[in-house]
Design a protein around this motif. Structure first.
Motif, PDB file in Angstrom:
ATOM      1  N   MET A 183       0.645  -1.177   0.305  1.00 42.09           N
ATOM      2  CA  MET A 183      -0.019   0.122  -0.491  1.00 42.09           C
ATOM      3  C   MET A 183       0.886   1.094  -0.021  1.00 42.09           C
ATOM      4  O   MET A 183       1.666   1.570   0.515  1.00 42.09           O
ATOM      5  N   ASN A 184       0.719   2.007  -1.128  1.00 40.87           N
ATOM      6  CA  ASN A 184       1.520   3.590  -1.646  1.00 40.87           C
ATOM      7  C   ASN A 184       1.936   4.731  -0.483  1.00 40.87           C
ATOM      8  O   ASN A 184       0.487   5.093   0.612  1.00 40.87           O
ATOM      9  N   GLY A 185       3.086   4.196   0.218  1.00 35.29           N
ATOM     10  CA  GLY A 185       3.241   5.557   1.345  1.00 35.29           C
ATOM     11  C   GLY A 185       3.158   4.679   3.125  1.00 35.29           C
ATOM     12  O   GLY A 185       3.186   5.716   3.677  1.00 35.29           O
ATOM     13  N   TYR A 186       2.470   3.989   3.132  1.00 38.10           N
ATOM     14  CA  TYR A 186       2.878   3.443   4.390  1.00 38.10           C
ATOM     15  C   TYR A 186       3.757   2.285   4.256  1.00 38.10           C
ATOM     16  O   TYR A 186       4.694   1.929   3.904  1.00 38.10           O
ATOM     17  N   LYS A 187       4.262   2.652   6.106  1.00 37.04           N
ATOM     18  CA  LYS A 187       5.486   2.392   7.185  1.00 37.04           C
ATOM     19  C   LYS A 187       5.561   0.527   7.208  1.00 37.04           C
ATOM     20  O   LYS A 187       5.996   0.202   6.582  1.00 37.04           O
ATOM     21  N   TYR A 188       4.117   0.115   7.395  1.00 38.17           N
ATOM     22  CA  TYR A 188       3.952  -1.048   7.973  1.00 38.17           C
ATOM     23  C   TYR A 188       2.902  -1.678   7.786  1.00 38.17           C
ATOM     24  O   TYR A 188       1.513  -0.848   7.520  1.00 38.17           O
ATOM     25  N   ARG A 227       1.362   4.895   9.159  1.00 41.26           N
ATOM     26  CA  ARG A 227       2.886   5.203   8.366  1.00 41.26           C
ATOM     27  C   ARG A 227       2.289   6.677  10.127  1.00 41.26           C
ATOM     28  O   ARG A 227       1.617   7.029   9.807  1.00 41.26           O
ATOM     29  N   PRO A 228       3.542   7.204  10.689  1.00 45.08           N
ATOM     30  CA  PRO A 228       4.092   8.058  11.192  1.00 45.08           C
ATOM     31  C   PRO A 228       3.687   9.739  10.429  1.00 45.08           C
ATOM     32  O   PRO A 228       3.451   9.550  10.103  1.00 45.08           O
ATOM     33  N   ASN A 229       2.467  10.605  11.185  1.00 47.05           N
ATOM     34  CA  ASN A 229       2.658  12.152  10.657  1.00 47.05           C
ATOM     35  C   ASN A 229       3.077  12.749  11.655  1.00 47.05           C
ATOM     36  O   ASN A 229       2.773  14.093  11.269  1.00 47.05           O
ATOM     37  N   GLY A 230       3.442  12.379  12.462  1.00 46.88           N
ATOM     38  CA  GLY A 230       4.211  14.152  13.360  1.00 46.88           C
ATOM     39  C   GLY A 230       3.104  14.581  13.719  1.00 46.88           C
ATOM     40  O   GLY A 230       3.780  15.368  13.746  1.00 46.88           O
ATOM     41  N   THR A 231       2.338  14.396  14.230  1.00 47.02           N
ATOM     42  CA  THR A 231       1.110  14.911  14.927  1.00 47.02           C
ATOM     43  C   THR A 231       0.642  14.057  16.296  1.00 47.02           C
ATOM     44  O   THR A 231       1.495  13.127  16.151  1.00 47.02           O
ATOM     45  N   LEU A 256       0.057  -0.245  16.363  1.00 47.12           N
ATOM     46  CA  LEU A 256       0.598   0.901  17.632  1.00 47.12           C
ATOM     47  C   LEU A 256       2.164   0.938  17.890  1.00 47.12           C
ATOM     48  O   LEU A 256       3.312   1.576  18.295  1.00 47.12           O
ATOM     49  N   ALA A 257       1.764  -0.813  18.169  1.00 40.67           N
ATOM     50  CA  ALA A 257       3.555  -0.781  19.027  1.00 40.67           C
ATOM     51  C   ALA A 257       4.458  -1.074  18.403  1.00 40.67           C
ATOM     52  O   ALA A 257       5.858  -0.684  18.093  1.00 40.67           O
ATOM     53  N   THR A 258       4.328  -1.615  16.944  1.00 44.26           N
ATOM     54  CA  THR A 258       5.077  -1.359  15.684  1.00 44.26           C
ATOM     55  C   THR A 258       5.719  -0.467  15.160  1.00 44.26           C
ATOM     56  O   THR A 258       6.828  -0.154  15.611  1.00 44.26           O
ATOM     57  N   LEU A 259       5.089   0.756  15.141  1.00 43.38           N
ATOM     58  CA  LEU A 259       4.926   2.313  15.303  1.00 43.38           C
ATOM     59  C   LEU A 259       6.304   3.049  16.172  1.00 43.38           C
ATOM     60  O   LEU A 259       7.239   3.162  15.764  1.00 43.38           O
ATOM     61  N   ALA A 260       6.423   2.507  16.915  1.00 44.37           N
ATOM     62  CA  ALA A 260       6.646   2.813  18.641  1.00 44.37           C
ATOM     63  C   ALA A 260       8.438   1.886  18.663  1.00 44.37           C
ATOM     64  O   ALA A 260       9.274   2.164  19.657  1.00 44.37           O
ATOM     65  N   GLY A 261       8.240   1.216  17.810  1.00 44.40           N
ATOM     66  CA  GLY A 261       9.658  -0.196  18.037  1.00 44.40           C
ATOM     67  C   GLY A 261       9.457  -0.986  19.018  1.00 44.40           C
ATOM     68  O   GLY A 261      11.089  -1.290  19.263  1.00 44.40           O
ATOM     69  N   GLU A 262       8.788  -1.596  19.301  1.00 47.05           N
ATOM     70  CA  GLU A 262       8.311  -2.411  20.401  1.00 47.05           C
ATOM     71  C   GLU A 262       8.305  -3.628  19.786  1.00 47.05           C
ATOM     72  O   GLU A 262       8.021  -4.056  19.035  1.00 47.05           O
ATOM     73  N   LYS A 263       9.295  -4.561  20.812  1.00 53.34           N
ATOM     74  CA  LYS A 263       9.489  -5.980  20.959  1.00 53.34           C
ATOM     75  C   LYS A 263       7.485  -6.333  20.775  1.00 53.34           C
ATOM     76  O   LYS A 263       7.133  -6.005  21.457  1.00 53.34           O
ATOM     77  N   LEU A 264       7.088  -7.102  19.716  1.00 50.87           N
ATOM     78  CA  LEU A 264       6.122  -7.520  19.928  1.00 50.87           C
ATOM     79  C   LEU A 264       5.263  -8.616  21.306  1.00 50.87           C
ATOM     80  O   LEU A 264       6.255  -9.358  20.418  1.00 50.87           O
TER      81      LEU A 264
END
Ligand code: GLA
Length: 370
Positions: free
Chosen positions: A1-6, A42-46, A124-132
């Motif tokens: 999916m375009n533009g998303y990170k995970y 994806r993170p949006n900085g807000t 949310l956990a993936t985005l925060a770099g947490e181990k699941l």
């Protein structure tokens, strides 16, 4: 999916057997499905979570500092509740855009809500770099369902959605959370999932009512038998028990006997005895119909149509009940005819057209970087 990170997914589930016993500390036997909820994130900085869906035109923005405020949203309340309770459990929430793509049909009894909750938290956990940690995620997702969505559920759905393993069912002890993965080897038989397509209503309140009835029964039985949950009551103690009557007796009878059926289903699955497993499915449905009263005309008609088909070893409702799906054990050679003839019989009996799902037994949470 375009533009998303995970891309993060969590599964829907079937329950093979062990229905309405998870909140009584019993063992259940669910399996995660390839029908799942996928979150592209994806993170949006807000400090906002922007939600969108592949299947809905709606767009919803959640303020991560006011996550407690979204309980009455039509769409987005499960995501808000999950984020709220994940934050409450001490985790970081990062502002993000989330696109949800759910292939678990809503109201099907296949745990679309658990799939949404678990995948939201895992994203949310993936985005925060947490181990699941799938078990922790399942427990927080259960709190979201209970404390935010108001359904006083057990742990089965969220656990299966998070911790499922391809090709395996989970023999989950809901008192201790011990889980044994059992290969689903059904030999010449296939598990067939059919939705009765009756619109659900009041499901939550009826569910909470059953739960309250078993809690009340436990209060009576605790001092008499020294038990901490109904699943600890042995069939012989139950048959000698005179402290219960009426509906309360029926509810507890279901729980005690269903727990016993799970034990026998485990042996049947491990030894490949599909006839025996089928009989246990039929007995479970009968008990959910007459003792626990969570089936309804449509699920009863669907199970009866399935059970009368010559290729079917057994059939029962799966999930919370009052609508949703049946799971049937059907000879592979007979599956096509089974689907056609069950659909005809069921529609004739109820006026509803059923749907069949092609699903495989899959992993719980998956996460990949795009
Ligand atoms: C729903 C609940 C589960 C479980 C089942 C019935 O799916 O979410 O916790 O109680 O009903 O077995």
């Amino acid at each position: 999916m375009n533009g998303y990170k995970y891309k993060v997914t969590a599964a829907g589930r079937i329950n093979i057997i062990g229905e309405h016993v998870d909140y009584c500390g019993g063992k259940v036997f669910p399996a995660a499905l390839s029908l799942c909820n996928t979150v592209y994130v994806r993170p949006n900085g807000t400090d906002k979570i922007n939600l969108s869906w592949t299947t809905l035109p709606d767009k919803v923005t959640l303020d991560i500092n006011k996550l407690e405020d979204y309980g009455s949203l039509k769409y987005g309340n499960y995501q808000a509740g999950s984020a709220f309770l994940w934050k409450d459990a001490g985790h970081e929430i990062i502002g993000c855009d989330m696109l949800h793509d759910c292939t678990v049909p809503f109201g099907s009894g296949l745990s679309s809500s658990a799939a949404i909750e678990v995948s939201t938290i895992a994203a949310l956990a993936t985005l925060a770099g947490e181990k699941l940690d799938p078990v922790e995620i399942a427990l927080v997702a259960q709190r979201a369902e209970r404390d935010y969505a108001g359904v006083n559920c057990g742990i089965m759905d969220q656990y299966a959605s998070a911790c499922g393993k391809a090709g395996h069912a989970m023999l989950l002890d809901c008192k201790t959370l011990d889980c044994e993965y059992v290969p689903v080897r059904t030999g010449d038989y296939a598990l067939v999932i059919v939705n009765c397509n009756k619109p659900h209503n009041l499901v939550e309140s009826k569910y909470n009512e059953r739960r309250a009835e078993t809690d009340a029964a436990l209060e009576i039985l605790k001092p008499l038998y020294g038990i901490s949950c109904l699943a600890e009551l042995s069939p012989s103690d139950f048959s000698a028990c005179t402290a219960l009557s009426g509906k309360m007796y029926d509810r507890v009878k279901h729980v005690v006997e269903e727990c016993d059926r799970v034990k026998r289903a485990e042996l049947a699955m491990k030894s490949g005895d599909m006839k025996q497993l089928g009989e246990l499915l039929n007995a479970s449905h009968e008990s959910l119909k007459t003792l626990y009263e969570v089936t309804g005309n449509e699920l009863d008609a669907l199970a009866a149509a399935a059970q009368s088909h010559p290729a079917c070893a057994g059939s029962r409702m799966t999930g919370g009940g009052f609508g949703g799906c049946t799971v049937s054990l059907v000879l592979k050679d007979g599956v096509e005819d089974f689907k056609k003839s069950v659909a005809l019989k069921y529609e004739k009996a109820t006026g509803y057209k059923p749907s069949c799902y092609d699903a495989t037994i899959s992993d719980g949470i998956t996460a990949e970087t795009l």
